[in-house]
Design a protein around this motif. Structure first.
Motif, mmCIF file in Angstrom:
data_model
loop_
_atom_site.group_PDB
_atom_site.id
_atom_site.type_symbol
_atom_site.label_atom_id
_atom_site.label_comp_id
_atom_site.label_asym_id
_atom_site.label_seq_id
_atom_site.Cartn_x
_atom_site.Cartn_y
_atom_site.Cartn_z
ATOM 1 N N CYS A 315 0.803 -1.209 0.185
ATOM 2 C CA CYS A 315 -0.094 0.052 0.107
ATOM 3 C C CYS A 315 0.821 1.162 -0.043
ATOM 4 O O CYS A 315 1.803 1.485 0.837
ATOM 5 C CB CYS A 315 -1.003 -0.181 1.239
ATOM 6 S SG CYS A 315 -1.713 1.496 1.534
ATOM 7 N N ILE A 316 0.579 2.069 -0.904
ATOM 8 C CA ILE A 316 1.178 3.302 -1.024
ATOM 9 C C ILE A 316 0.566 4.585 -0.273
ATOM 10 O O ILE A 316 1.176 5.821 -0.193
ATOM 11 C CB ILE A 316 1.567 3.697 -2.306
ATOM 12 C CG1 ILE A 316 0.422 3.914 -3.258
ATOM 13 C CG2 ILE A 316 2.607 2.979 -2.726
ATOM 14 C CD1 ILE A 316 0.418 4.643 -4.583
ATOM 15 N N SER A 317 -0.286 4.263 0.746
ATOM 16 C CA SER A 317 -1.092 5.133 1.382
ATOM 17 C C SER A 317 -1.604 6.366 0.656
ATOM 18 O O SER A 317 -1.630 7.346 1.005
ATOM 19 C CB SER A 317 -0.113 5.800 2.577
ATOM 20 O OG SER A 317 0.206 4.808 3.398
ATOM 21 N N CYS A 318 -2.038 6.355 -0.461
ATOM 22 C CA CYS A 318 -2.640 7.282 -1.351
ATOM 23 C C CYS A 318 -4.004 7.824 -0.796
ATOM 24 O O CYS A 318 -4.374 9.017 -1.062
ATOM 25 C CB CYS A 318 -2.611 6.965 -2.742
ATOM 26 S SG CYS A 318 -3.940 5.753 -3.203
ATOM 27 N N GLY A 319 -4.656 6.958 -0.099
ATOM 28 C CA GLY A 319 -5.877 7.487 0.259
ATOM 29 C C GLY A 319 -6.941 7.294 -0.656
ATOM 30 O O GLY A 319 -8.236 7.640 -0.303
ATOM 31 N N GLU A 320 -6.988 6.743 -1.973
ATOM 32 C CA GLU A 320 -7.747 6.885 -3.086
ATOM 33 C C GLU A 320 -9.165 5.678 -2.317
ATOM 34 O O GLU A 320 -10.246 5.981 -2.758
ATOM 35 C CB GLU A 320 -7.596 6.134 -4.371
ATOM 36 C CG GLU A 320 -6.953 7.282 -5.181
ATOM 37 C CD GLU A 320 -7.908 7.927 -5.845
ATOM 38 O OE1 GLU A 320 -8.963 7.452 -5.870
ATOM 39 O OE2 GLU A 320 -7.386 9.239 -6.121
ATOM 40 N N CYS A 321 -8.877 4.601 -1.844
ATOM 41 C CA CYS A 321 -9.615 3.681 -1.195
ATOM 42 C C CYS A 321 -10.690 4.309 -0.385
ATOM 43 O O CYS A 321 -12.001 4.073 -0.228
ATOM 44 C CB CYS A 321 -9.023 2.506 -0.767
ATOM 45 S SG CYS A 321 -7.948 2.507 0.416
ATOM 46 N N GLY A 332 -7.305 0.675 3.015
ATOM 47 C CA GLY A 332 -5.850 0.433 2.991
ATOM 48 C C GLY A 332 -5.448 0.067 4.251
ATOM 49 O O GLY A 332 -4.483 -0.949 4.499
ATOM 50 N N CYS A 364 -7.451 1.342 -6.556
ATOM 51 C CA CYS A 364 -6.230 1.197 -5.884
ATOM 52 C C CYS A 364 -5.015 1.300 -6.837
ATOM 53 O O CYS A 364 -4.797 0.644 -7.756
ATOM 54 C CB CYS A 364 -6.112 -0.015 -4.948
ATOM 55 S SG CYS A 364 -4.390 -0.259 -4.508
ATOM 56 N N PRO A 365 -4.338 2.144 -6.886
ATOM 57 C CA PRO A 365 -3.412 2.561 -8.242
ATOM 58 C C PRO A 365 -2.075 1.524 -7.741
ATOM 59 O O PRO A 365 -1.608 1.327 -8.786
ATOM 60 C CB PRO A 365 -2.897 3.856 -7.736
ATOM 61 C CG PRO A 365 -3.174 4.284 -6.316
ATOM 62 C CD PRO A 365 -4.382 3.647 -6.223
ATOM 63 N N ALA A 366 -2.009 0.940 -6.704
ATOM 64 C CA ALA A 366 -1.028 -0.059 -6.504
ATOM 65 C C ALA A 366 -1.470 -1.347 -6.871
ATOM 66 O O ALA A 366 -0.846 -2.615 -6.813
ATOM 67 C CB ALA A 366 -0.680 -0.218 -4.965
ATOM 68 N N ARG A 368 -3.518 -3.444 -5.603
ATOM 69 C CA ARG A 368 -3.811 -4.683 -4.581
ATOM 70 C C ARG A 368 -5.023 -5.434 -4.660
ATOM 71 O O ARG A 368 -6.094 -4.622 -5.009
ATOM 72 C CB ARG A 368 -3.721 -3.715 -3.190
ATOM 73 C CG ARG A 368 -2.257 -3.384 -2.793
ATOM 74 C CD ARG A 368 -2.214 -2.325 -1.720
ATOM 75 N NE ARG A 368 -2.715 -2.945 -0.535
ATOM 76 C CZ ARG A 368 -2.321 -3.725 0.386
ATOM 77 N NH1 ARG A 368 -1.025 -4.163 -0.021
ATOM 78 N NH2 ARG A 368 -2.689 -4.052 1.679
ATOM 79 N N MET A 370 -7.699 -6.021 -2.984
ATOM 80 C CA MET A 370 -8.345 -5.543 -1.731
ATOM 81 C C MET A 370 -9.657 -6.138 -1.218
ATOM 82 O O MET A 370 -9.534 -6.600 0.113
ATOM 83 C CB MET A 370 -8.483 -3.810 -2.018
ATOM 84 C CG MET A 370 -7.592 -2.923 -2.267
ATOM 85 S SD MET A 370 -6.550 -2.877 -0.644
ATOM 86 C CE MET A 370 -7.763 -1.877 0.420
HETATM 87 S S1 SF4 Z 1 -5.878 2.873 -2.857
HETATM 88 FE FE1 SF4 Z 1 -4.363 1.031 -2.503
HETATM 89 S S2 SF4 Z 1 -2.712 2.048 -2.418
HETATM 90 FE FE2 SF4 Z 1 -4.072 3.562 -1.888
HETATM 91 S S3 SF4 Z 1 -4.215 3.699 0.465
HETATM 92 FE FE3 SF4 Z 1 -5.916 2.215 -0.588
HETATM 93 S S4 SF4 Z 1 -4.849 0.379 -0.538
HETATM 94 FE FE4 SF4 Z 1 -3.197 1.882 -0.219
#
Ligand code: SF4
Ligand code: SF4
Length: 400
Positions: A315-321, A332, A364-366, A368, A370
């Motif tokens: 997770c890159i902690s972008c906050g999109e989720c 995340g 999620c841009p990574a 993952r 989820m």
């Molecule tokens: S969208 Fe993906 S990368 Fe971004 S905070 Fe959520 S889990 Fe992490």
């Protein structure tokens, strides 16, 4: 990237197309017993092939005349019988006689439906108001509007049986805002036809006007349609309506996914992904011989290279989720707690409020996985709770 709108309206797409005539059915067992047929048994269309010990779970039947070629841990395999030579009588059991459901009420009716393959749990659930979910369940699944127009008589037949069983004092049809859709004796309520409004929790909130309402339950339109088919014919449920890449087919239960995709004109190549269910909540399968189940609503083929592959990236902690989660939890963070097996923290962060909409995975841009991670977390928590409750019971027995 946020705030994409996922429309759930596709218009009336006309009557459902006929699915393939499969050379083999692989009827998924999903917890059913297999004592009702033996290997090499000859079965007719509608012959019982597997029952279920739960009195509310519908039994399974063959949709074609054939021979039981195999019984695995997951499915009953029925190989279609070759047509008899001219002048020869077919050596198959006769199809069962139709059951007159109109003459039944209460428990005998519920028992007859179970025998005919209907899962009666969603019909019998306690509630004051039953919402019939007239929205397509996910983007890309397109049968709802057609069911409500071209196949309305089937839904009405199902409604007649549902009224005899459901404890609900009121029924509401949730349909797309502005749609001219109705079912006899059922109040219609317009709901913005955008995903994830089709999910039970959000649909209840939209129809009731409150996120804290109680006494509501949701019945999928697909379930009402299946009930209607059984009510119309009095015969076992052996078919399901499946939206294949947006085109709707009536398909024999147990038809292998590869056979259905091929019938619908889709060729599977190396690296493609087959999704059973919807594109948001469904599961990828590598088993192309997997049989279509009673509740399979969709089948999708994602060609290689369409999307970046989903992998266990960090997770890159972008906050999109977080921005897109309708349950207002922090997916995340919850997913990271699952990964390090900190299930108590998952619970504190509200994992049980997750509606499994799949939007966090979509955004999620990574890339993952989820939804799978969160489902795994819920599963692990349920296992832990079951162990705790088994230990407490043993403790109580010891004290006694
Ligand atoms: S969208 Fe993906 S990368 Fe971004 S905070 Fe959520 S889990 Fe992490
Ligand atoms: S699947 Fe993800 S976005 Fe959807 S409710 Fe659960 S945590 Fe939130």
């Amino acid at each position: 990237m946020s705030n994409a709108k996922f429309s759930l309206t596709y218009g009336d797409k006309g009557s459902f197309l006929d699915g393939p005539v499969p050379a083999e059915l692989r009827i998924p067992l999903a917890g059913h017993e297999t004592k009702t047929v033996k290997k090499k048994a000859v079965v007719g269309a509608g012959t019982l092939v597997a029952d279920h010990k739960n009195a509310k779970t519908g039994n399974l039947h063959s949709g074609i005349p054939g021979t039981v070629a195999d019984i695995t841990a997951d499915c009953v395999v029925v190989a279609a019988l070759e047509a008899p030579a001219e002048g020869e009588a077919p050596a198959v059991p006769a199809s069962p006689a139709p059951v007159n459901l109109a003459s039944l009420q209460g428990e005998p009716l519920a028992a007859a439906l179970k025998e005919l393959g209907v899962d009666t749990r969603p019909l019998l659930k306690k509630c004051d108001t039953l919402i019939i979910n007239g929205l397509n369940p996910e983007p890309g699944i397109t049968f709802a509007e057609t069911m409500l127009s071209a196949h309305k008589a089937t839904l009405e037949a199902g409604l007649g049986v549902l009224r005899k069983l459901s404890p609900a004092s009121k029924m509401v049809l949730a349909c797309p805002e502005g749609a001219q859709t109705s079912l006899s004796g059922v109040t219609s309520a317009g709901v913005k036809a955008e995903y994830p409004n089709s999910l039970d929790e959000l649909l209840i909130a939209k129809v009731s006007g409150s996120e804290k309402s109680s006494g509501y339950r949701v019945l999928p339109l697909h379930t009402l349609y299946n009930l209607g088919r059984v009510a119309e014919t009095g015969l076992p449920l052996t078919e399901a309506v499946v939206s294949v890449q947006g085109v709707n087919y009536t398909v024999k239960i147990g038809t292998p996914v590869s056979v259905l995709l091929q019938h619908a004109g889709h060729q599977i190549a190396d690296g493609d992904m087959v999704i059973v269910g919807g594109p948001m909540r469904g599961s990828a399968t590598a088993n192309l011989m997997l049989g279509i189940g009673k509740d399979t609503a969709g089948l999708f083929l994602i060609k290689q290279g369409t999307f970046a592959p989903v992998t266990n990236h960090q997770c890159i902690s972008c906050g999109e989720c977080v921005l897109n989660c309708p349950a207002r939890i922090m997916p995340g963070l919850v997913s990271r707690y699952v990964e390090v097996r900190q299930y108590d923290h998952c619970t504190k962060e509200g994992i049980q409020h997750c509606m499994e909409c799949g939007l966090c995975a979509y955004y999620c841009p990574a890339r993952r996985p989820m939804l799978q991670i969160i489902r795994l977390g819920k599963h692990q928590i349920a296992l832990k709770e079951a162990q705790v409750s088994a230990c407490s019971l043993q403790g109580e027995e010891g004290v006694a």
